[in-house]
Design an enzyme around this catalytic site. Sequence first.
Site, short mmCIF file in Angstrom:
data_model
loop_
_atom_site.label_atom_id
_atom_site.label_comp_id
_atom_site.label_asym_id
_atom_site.label_seq_id
_atom_site.Cartn_x
_atom_site.Cartn_y
_atom_site.Cartn_z
N ASP A 194 31.20 -12.19 23.75
CA ASP A 194 31.82 -11.95 25.14
C ASP A 194 30.68 -12.56 25.95
O ASP A 194 29.47 -13.33 25.22
CB ASP A 194 31.91 -10.49 25.48
CG ASP A 194 33.05 -10.59 26.63
OD1 ASP A 194 33.02 -11.21 27.49
OD2 ASP A 194 33.95 -9.86 26.20
N HIS A 268 35.30 -16.28 28.54
CA HIS A 268 34.17 -15.25 28.15
C HIS A 268 33.25 -15.88 27.11
O HIS A 268 32.67 -15.54 26.08
CB HIS A 268 35.00 -14.03 27.65
CG HIS A 268 35.49 -13.03 28.48
ND1 HIS A 268 34.99 -12.48 29.29
CD2 HIS A 268 36.89 -13.15 28.52
CE1 HIS A 268 35.79 -11.80 30.07
NE2 HIS A 268 37.09 -12.20 29.59
N GLU A 332 41.50 -13.73 30.60
CA GLU A 332 40.50 -14.20 31.79
C GLU A 332 39.96 -15.41 31.75
O GLU A 332 38.63 -15.37 32.14
CB GLU A 332 39.69 -12.92 32.05
CG GLU A 332 40.31 -11.56 32.03
CD GLU A 332 39.53 -10.31 32.28
OE1 GLU A 332 39.76 -9.34 32.89
OE2 GLU A 332 38.31 -10.50 31.58
#
Length: 767
Positions: A194, A268, A332
């Site tokens: 991440d 990410h 995202e």
Amino acid sequence: MRLPLMIAMAASFASLASAPNAAVPARIIPAPAVDTPREGAFHLAARTPIIVPPGDAEARAAAHQLADLLARSRGLKLSVREGVARPGAIMFKRGAPQGEAYDLEVSGERIVVTSGGAAGLFYGAVSVWQLATEVAGRGGVDIAARRIEDTPRFAWRGLMLDSARHFQDVEFVKGFIDRMALAKLNTLHWHLVDDQGWRLEIKKYPRLTEVGAWRVPAGPAAAADIDPKTGKQRVIGGFYTQDQVREVVAYAAARHITIVPEIEMPGHAHAPIVAYPELGSATPAPTATSGDWGVFPYLYNVDDKTFGFLEDVLTEVVDLFPSRYIHVGGDEAVKDQWKSNPAVQARMKELHIASEAALQGWFISRIEQVLNAKGRRLIGWDEILEGGVAPSATVMSWRGIDGAIVAAKLGHDTVLSPAPTLYLNHRQTAAPDGLPGRGQVIGLKDVYDYDPMPAALNPDERHHVLGVQANLWTEHMRTQERVALMAFPRAAALAETAWSPAERKDWKDFADRLPAELGRYHALGQPADETALRVRAIASPDGAGARVSLLGAEEVGEIRYTLDGSAPKASSLSYQTPIAAPLGSRIHAQAFRDDQPLATASEIAVDARSIRTRASQDLKSCKDGLVLNLEDDAPVRGDRARFLIDVMNPCWIYQDADLAGVSAIEVAVGQLPFNFQIGKDVDNIKFRPPATPDGELEVRQGSCEGAVVATLPLAPATKSQAITVLKGRIAGAAGPQNLCFTFTQKSVEPMWAVDRVTLIVGGRDDR
């Protein structure tokens, strides 16, 4: 569990131990598919042998697992032997059913576990152990006769462990796997990459872990924490070597758990881009890993060199993880950098791709081809549907259930993992001593009540639902112990949903079986959070005394209490309505389920200060924007304060505060680093301008637009990273009314937070 509670639980179970009731359902979690009680009981003792078929290594492994569990939890050291059926033994044998399913027969003569599959034998062994530990204690025990026919509802029964935000060591991961296996969970989704860290050794790209696995936590306390050996800031982090990964994968496989690794892309990607800036699509690239939380803007580039890197990484990943699925994230991914990058736009034009969303679809499809060529299947979060993916891709639905419904109707397999219900980073209690996490309370019953099969799917579409998974995102789980506490006992509720037939699910029955499960955790020394099961109080002035509301163990147990200083028992007063208590009282309270204590007893002091004190967790958020239960950044080592705060609108309301006789106020405040990647939303966080350079805490009456009744300068608090108690006079109308607390400041950094509020009667601290 503390020793007095262990003794109390043992005493509560004592009567059950002597005479098993054949009519009582097995106290097993998850509930078996079919459980048929019968007359009689099998006496389990140290001399009881465990018999396995000659030459059957898988049956022997299951038998040794049972022997180990019984030795650790009951002190019984049973021998494992090869042989044939005999009275007085626990036996494992081959036969129908197959796979993970098993049959379990308990009679006065013997216990027999039957399955054609290694996993079925293993789960049968777990159930035998659970039957042997329905009653807490050491030594021999009578196990009620019954026949169990058991098979799982779903093939994918998972937990996701986020090791990217906070690293956990190998021994913790193994222990986590052990606990999953005892809950009959079979899939560990391991989040290894991440923005905040890259946790997997990749031989071809050593900087991924040399650079990307370490960071300085946010906040001035960490910035000032200098390592005297290096003269540099101390960093946190870590990574798993490939040898360690192979060890963990083998450990999980021996417990019939598949590890599905996650390598996030295209978003990410902050940590890998710091390690190899040429992989990114922004200029300039970030130069250091970050201690911020939220959604970063950094995306992988879309040139052939970047895909070469990703293929190299995945080549090493599939060599380490034999799982059918490889998770690639896909969530995202903010597209701003792709939109502003000329090379990316040129690439889109070359490929005739009309939008950045479609570019992500092309990106994921290209990675899917890489995985398919290696004999693996791609799984990703539900955003991968937005750009279009091949039918062989599997979709993990986290933004509610819509992603799963769309996926199944399009022919994709899917796993249900919806926020917030199955996001175990949400706090599980509103208690002030609850663990840090997302502000919305997701309790044990919330998890239990969730059913993962969408009603919108027809029978032909339902076969695409592989199963269900809960996620442990660790932004606010700073220690390994907190990961375990946030997971259990809520993971037990997930396990029942994942394993037991839908028609077998019953909250009352589950709650009846919960004390035995908690006892097993304690017997094995496995941490589980009892905060939500422990009684707490909210007290308010009531004439010359107080009115005390007892909370805790909501919908799980019954609160019993005493007023004479004695310890609560199952026969003590039952709490039904708020208690009228004189100042100086001490209330002892504890939650019970079927006369069994659920957590340690609480001692509640009732005095002039406590009845007018509210922690931030007791206050109401003004707008419920992004509410978090955050931990202070200081001290670097040791206990830290926790604040419930809406970072989009730091504002608290003390509801129905009674100012009768109150002339002073104390507010304990702290400051937090504003380490949230929220993009342009930060512009929506507004403050009133300060009257002094350091700002003030303003207290308003009636509403947040009401008259100011107290102003407390922040200057004393700016001199300390710890909690500071601000004191001042307060003037306002008496009677129940709301008080609103807001800070004046020029910017979001630092972000001030209310820790607790105390109203002082008569200008002094009367107790």
